[in-house]
Design a protein around this motif. Sequence first.
Motif, mmCIF file in Angstrom:
data_model
loop_
_atom_site.group_PDB
_atom_site.id
_atom_site.type_symbol
_atom_site.label_atom_id
_atom_site.label_comp_id
_atom_site.label_asym_id
_atom_site.label_seq_id
_atom_site.Cartn_x
_atom_site.Cartn_y
_atom_site.Cartn_z
ATOM 1 N N GLN A 92 0.820 -1.207 0.000
ATOM 2 C CA GLN A 92 0.000 0.000 0.000
ATOM 3 C C GLN A 92 0.860 1.266 0.000
ATOM 4 N N ARG A 148 0.282 5.772 0.762
ATOM 5 C CA ARG A 148 -0.619 6.875 1.107
ATOM 6 C C ARG A 148 -0.360 8.002 0.125
ATOM 7 N N GLU A 192 -11.914 6.921 -6.343
ATOM 8 C CA GLU A 192 -10.771 7.138 -7.234
ATOM 9 C C GLU A 192 -10.195 8.529 -7.010
ATOM 10 N N TRP A 217 -7.412 3.828 -8.082
ATOM 11 C CA TRP A 217 -8.445 3.558 -7.080
ATOM 12 C C TRP A 217 -7.871 3.676 -5.676
ATOM 13 N N THR A 218 -8.697 4.086 -4.742
ATOM 14 C CA THR A 218 -8.264 4.221 -3.356
ATOM 15 C C THR A 218 -8.948 3.180 -2.477
ATOM 16 N N LEU A 219 -8.274 2.797 -1.395
ATOM 17 C CA LEU A 219 -8.852 1.873 -0.415
ATOM 18 C C LEU A 219 -9.731 2.622 0.577
ATOM 19 N N SER A 252 -11.838 8.877 -1.132
ATOM 20 C CA SER A 252 -11.001 9.872 -1.808
ATOM 21 C C SER A 252 -11.502 11.303 -1.638
ATOM 22 N N ALA A 257 -4.060 3.561 -0.751
ATOM 23 C CA ALA A 257 -4.361 2.855 -1.999
ATOM 24 C C ALA A 257 -3.449 1.651 -2.122
ATOM 25 N N GLU A 258 -3.951 0.634 -2.802
ATOM 26 C CA GLU A 258 -3.098 -0.498 -3.174
ATOM 27 C C GLU A 258 -2.188 -0.033 -4.303
ATOM 28 N N LEU A 289 -2.821 1.589 -8.811
ATOM 29 C CA LEU A 289 -2.404 2.927 -9.216
ATOM 30 C C LEU A 289 -1.493 2.841 -10.432
#
Length: 311
Positions: A33, A35, A70, A94-96, A99, A106-107, A111
Amino acid sequence: MPFTTHAMAFDRFGAADVLAPREVELPDPGPGQVRIAVRTAAVNPLDCKIRSGAMQELFPLPLPHVPGLEAAGVVESVGPEAGELAVGDEVFGWTLTGSYAGHALAEAGGLARRPHQLGWAEAAAVPTAAGTALRCFRLLALKPGETLLVHAAAGGVGTLALQLAAARGIRVIGTASEPNHAYVRELGAVPVAYGEGLAERVRAVAPQGVDAALDGAGRGGAIEASIELTGGTERVVTMTHPAEAARHGVRFAESEASPDPAGALAEASALHMADGLRLPVHRLYPLAEAAYAMRESEAGHVRGKLVLVVR
């Protein structure tokens, strides 16, 4: 000290005015991951459905919740085993975590590095639209030479679906309101008006038939006409609501995970670099006005995407 960031969040389901400013905590990035400091975040119809509570059965979530799927931004912290991404990289995907915030986790595999030709607002508009379009193509088992019917062709997903399909050698017919017909034509599709007589108008421009249909409208008899035109439910996918999908016996796109999120970003980026992929941003809103953006999304008739400017 836990890391905190500002965000727009809701602590109960309801209309857009349940959104309110909030400070939220984010853990350090875990394995695989990163940030990111969010620059821009896109507003999606799915965000509105989740906020309203309509998707709680399919996507249960604890409250309070920060919406947003996202974003585009700058890598600020990297967890172990995060691949080649490094602090300072400009990325989109995409964000975990939600957003609609100053920062998000995010993974790394979800990205991609932002091409310099792709603006911050456009970058935030790509991931969900491209991922959903390509997921639907997979569900529909589309092949070059086939004809695809896309409802809500001028929307965010529709805009990318028309171009990605055309690049794959698929003929596309797009339903849209009359003012958007020139726009749909510019994207490489044959425009057809919504409303009564839709099936007949589609047959007039596609006498050879329609092989598959992607519904992003959820109104005006779009699903019924799609089933009629394709000859059954097997090659019809809707993005509008799981209850509508179940009622008509077709598949709901959002219930299927994207098999290759990085591949979706790469395909969209490559098309943008080669042919100038059109990624229209309908309107920009500051993060603090996320509720206004959600209201506009829910009102419909948005050409392209709505994007929040975070910093």
